[in-house]
Enzyme design. Sequence first.
Site, PDB file in Angstrom:
ATOM      1  N   ALA A  78       0.827  -1.209   0.000  1.00 20.35           N
ATOM      2  CA  ALA A  78       0.000   0.000   0.000  1.00 20.35           C
ATOM      3  C   ALA A  78       0.859   1.256   0.000  1.00 20.35           C
ATOM      4  O   ALA A  78       0.549   2.240  -0.690  1.00 20.35           O
ATOM      5  CB  ALA A  78      -0.934  -0.016   1.202  1.00 20.35           C
ATOM      6  N   ALA A 112       9.025   4.172   5.829  1.00 17.78           N
ATOM      7  CA  ALA A 112       8.482   4.191   4.458  1.00 17.78           C
ATOM      8  C   ALA A 112       9.379   4.899   3.447  1.00 17.78           C
ATOM      9  O   ALA A 112       8.964   5.101   2.311  1.00 17.78           O
ATOM     10  CB  ALA A 112       7.078   4.790   4.416  1.00 17.78           C
ATOM     11  N   ALA A 113      10.600   5.242   3.821  1.00 19.79           N
ATOM     12  CA  ALA A 113      11.497   5.881   2.844  1.00 19.79           C
ATOM     13  C   ALA A 113      11.797   4.935   1.687  1.00 19.79           C
ATOM     14  O   ALA A 113      11.775   5.333   0.516  1.00 19.79           O
ATOM     15  CB  ALA A 113      12.794   6.317   3.523  1.00 19.79           C
ATOM     16  N   GLY A 114      12.074   3.666   2.014  1.00 21.53           N
ATOM     17  CA  GLY A 114      12.339   2.699   0.952  1.00 21.53           C
ATOM     18  C   GLY A 114      11.125   2.482   0.070  1.00 21.53           C
ATOM     19  O   GLY A 114      11.247   2.388  -1.165  1.00 21.53           O
ATOM     20  N   ASP A 115       9.936   2.422   0.668  1.00 17.80           N
ATOM     21  CA  ASP A 115       8.716   2.261  -0.112  1.00 17.80           C
ATOM     22  C   ASP A 115       8.478   3.478  -1.000  1.00 17.80           C
ATOM     23  O   ASP A 115       8.029   3.351  -2.150  1.00 17.80           O
ATOM     24  CB  ASP A 115       7.513   2.071   0.815  1.00 17.80           C
TER      25      ASP A 115
END
Length: 306
Positions: A43, A251-254
């Site tokens: 998501a 969520a930086a990688g996402d």
Amino acid sequence: MQANVVVVGSLNMDLVARAERLPRPGETLAGDSFATVPGGKGANQAVAAARLGASVAMVGCVGSDAYGEQLRQALLVERIDCQAVSTAQGASSGLAMIVVDANSQNAIVIIPGGNGLLTPASVQAADALLQGSEVVIAQLEVPSATVGHTLQRARELGKTVILNPAPAAQPLPSEWYPHLDYLIPNESEAQALTGIAVFSLDTARLAAERLLELGARRVMITLGGEGVLYVDAQGSEHFAAPRVQPVDTTAAGDTFVGAFAAGLASGKSPREAILFGQIAAALSVTRAGAQPSIPTLADVQGFIAA
């Protein structure tokens, strides 16, 4: 409008409690605050791609609880096509129970819930979405058989196939590698996939070259504040990270993966899409939370203009 990026993956509700320290076994500890925040790697990546200019569809599964409807609504607000987000009757939605201390150390328990019930048949039912897409993204928070089917079908359809192997604790099935246009692990995931300790650019390059040998077409190892190492059959390039003051790296990688996919879908070259993704990820770490931290296309354009 047909989605040009399709994300097959997880939806979690993050239940975040903050306290001065983590509780000891058997201890009841008074906390400081509590929040419910939509998350899940799938998501998050879908939201990032949508906010950064792509037309996005999500393939996933939530439970028949209040969190399931909240997770679906969080995607609909971003104009993400949720026709392939199914509801598993009698099951909970995916949950991440997170305790964070004053030093930002955390302890996390993940309950797969509906994510564990996303089957290859679920993806088959959404085949029209895959057929109409340009880029297909998968991660590892749903069953392995479902990920494998997604990668194989996307390759059969000639789509650009991205795998973010997170969370990775062991090598990937060997038959997956030839399906991958872009394999995007972080340092610990690259080490789990290859057995090579990744602690420098040189060791990251060794791990990436091993992943190429296994069959991936291109490998990007994300290195946090040290940027991204890109490796393909022609060589390698290190992309330094934009300098920002970090607040929360959740969520930086996402954000990077979703932004990179949106960049490719908009016609950017891989190099341009990496730079675009890096700016988006850098902006995300200046804000707290998972999906709330993900920037918009206007945010990234403003950063570039500045």
